[in-house]
Design a protein around this motif. Structure first.
Motif, PDB file in Angstrom:
ATOM      1  N   VAL A   1       0.852  -1.193   0.000  1.00  0.00           N
ATOM      2  CA  VAL A   1       0.000   0.000   0.000  1.00  0.00           C
ATOM      3  C   VAL A   1       0.890   1.246   0.000  1.00  0.00           C
ATOM      4  N   PHE A   2       0.649   2.106  -0.993  1.00  0.00           N
ATOM      5  CA  PHE A   2       1.377   3.366  -1.132  1.00  0.00           C
ATOM      6  C   PHE A   2       0.451   4.548  -0.841  1.00  0.00           C
ATOM      7  N   ALA A   3       0.983   5.535  -0.127  1.00  0.00           N
ATOM      8  CA  ALA A   3       0.267   6.805   0.018  1.00  0.00           C
ATOM      9  C   ALA A   3       0.311   7.538  -1.313  1.00  0.00           C
ATOM     10  N   GLY A   4      -0.844   8.034  -1.743  1.00  0.00           N
ATOM     11  CA  GLY A   4      -0.890   8.874  -2.931  1.00  0.00           C
ATOM     12  C   GLY A   4      -1.213  10.305  -2.561  1.00  0.00           C
ATOM     13  N   THR A   5      -1.329  10.566  -1.263  1.00  0.00           N
ATOM     14  CA  THR A   5      -1.545  11.911  -0.733  1.00  0.00           C
ATOM     15  C   THR A   5      -0.304  12.250   0.087  1.00  0.00           C
TER      16      THR A   5
ATOM     17  N   LEU B   1       4.309   9.739   6.015  1.00  0.00           N
ATOM     18  CA  LEU B   1       4.853   9.174   7.255  1.00  0.00           C
ATOM     19  C   LEU B   1       3.820   8.335   7.996  1.00  0.00           C
ATOM     20  N   LYS B   2       2.589   8.808   8.028  1.00  0.00           N
ATOM     21  CA  LYS B   2       1.521   8.040   8.680  1.00  0.00           C
ATOM     22  C   LYS B   2       1.339   6.681   8.004  1.00  0.00           C
ATOM     23  N   THR B   3       1.393   6.668   6.688  1.00  0.00           N
ATOM     24  CA  THR B   3       1.229   5.416   5.936  1.00  0.00           C
ATOM     25  C   THR B   3       2.357   4.440   6.246  1.00  0.00           C
ATOM     26  N   LEU B   4       3.579   4.951   6.296  1.00  0.00           N
ATOM     27  CA  LEU B   4       4.722   4.088   6.635  1.00  0.00           C
ATOM     28  C   LEU B   4       4.545   3.503   8.035  1.00  0.00           C
ATOM     29  N   GLY B   5       4.131   4.333   8.966  1.00  0.00           N
ATOM     30  CA  GLY B   5       3.943   3.881  10.338  1.00  0.00           C
ATOM     31  C   GLY B   5       2.857   2.840  10.486  1.00  0.00           C
TER      32      GLY B   5
END
Length: 296
Positions: free
Chosen positions: A185-189, A194-198
């Motif tokens: 899952v990749f952040a596109g926003t 950082l929240k997505t990585l966490g």
């Protein structure tokens, strides 16, 4: 090639005559690789994919693939409304040497979740390349539901999703329903990198990396090393750039910012106009602010 880390959502440089600017496309691509990015994501929303002909898309991809020369993965957007059209373009991009494909949900039409599952399944049957799903409901009028993503994650060459919904809850749901699968899952926003990585995501497809790749890459590298304060600081540094996106039709503000920074990516593709007036002044102020901080 594993897809992870910071992958810029590449702008498509144009001349004043609205033609693809090959030398600047090469310049931007090389600059990003030298800045330490982990892949290139071309012909996405910021790459204005929906405004180019098939021939132009193939030309853009060909130039990027030639410039990258296998150093990092190249993900090419092949999405469209018609399943047949996407299959045809995907096969051609595979022949050109793309490493992976990004396929946005259909737009204008609003297929059901069942219809969109069939759409993606048919596409993946016709290519051996890894496929990254692309969810951006504000532009397409539909969103991939978590249960749909969980089902599509079982398709062998569907390897992940770029979520540009702007909802961290949505990203967390995608991560949750695919946690036992080989799926990324990749952040596109860009505000959610950082929240997505966490939360268990693997990186971001980031438009801001066109202008400040070093800052965006440092979010990821600092996080990997456990330097959470540094990662948080880098994440905050993206906000002034993101704040200027409101001043023009996408991607006019970002194109102007990158141009003022030093890479002459040129105008947006018509009907989108170049930034002017108050919006232009705001972008100039923002770029000057980054330069003052030696961020560029």
């Amino acid at each position: 090639m594993e897809l992870k880390g910071i992958i810029p959502a590449l702008l498509t440089p144009l001349t004043k005559e609205q033609k693809i600017n090959e030398p600047v496309l090469r310049q931007l691509t090389s600059h990003l690789i030298e800045s330490g990015v982990h892949g290139i994501f071309a012909l996405g929303t910021n790459g204005e994919f929906h405004l180019f002909t098939k021939e132009e898309k193939l030309k853009i991809a060909q130039v990027i693939i030639d410039e990258v020369k296998g150093r990092i993965p190249v993900i090419i957007g092949t999405g469209g409304n018609s399943t047949e059209e996407v299959i045809e373009l995907s096969k051609q991009m595979e022949d050109l040497g793309a490493n992976a494909l990004s396929v946005i949900t259909p737009y204008f039409v609003t297929p059901t979740q069942e219809e969109v599952i069939v759409h993606f399944q048919r596409i993946t049957e016709e290519t051996s390349l890894p496929v990254l799903l692309y969810n951006i409901p504000s532009k397409t009028g539909m969103s991939l539901e978590p249960h749909t993503v969980a089902k599509l994650a079982d398709v062998p060459n569907i390897v992940g999703i770029k979520d540009s919904s702007g909802s961290f809850e949505n990203i967390k749901n995608y991560i949750h329903v695919t946690k036992d699968k080989d799926f990324s899952v990749f952040a596109g926003t860009d505000s959610l990198i950082l929240k997505t990585l966490g939360a268990g995501g693997v990186g971001a497809v980031a438009a801001t990396a066109n202008m400040v790749p070093d800052i965006v890459v440092s979010i990821y590298t600092s996080w990997l090393k456990g330097f959470n304060n540094e990662a948080e600081e880098a994440q905050k540094k993206l906000q002034p750039l993101r704040d200027t996106f409101q001043y023009g039709t996408l991607p006019s503000a970002l194109k102007k910012a990158v141009e003022l920074y030093g890479i002459p990516v040129g105008p947006p593709k018509l009907p989108v106009s170049e930034l002017s007036g108050e919006g232009l002044e705001k972008v100039k102020e923002m770029v000057a602010g980054y330069k003052k901080q030696n961020a560029l």
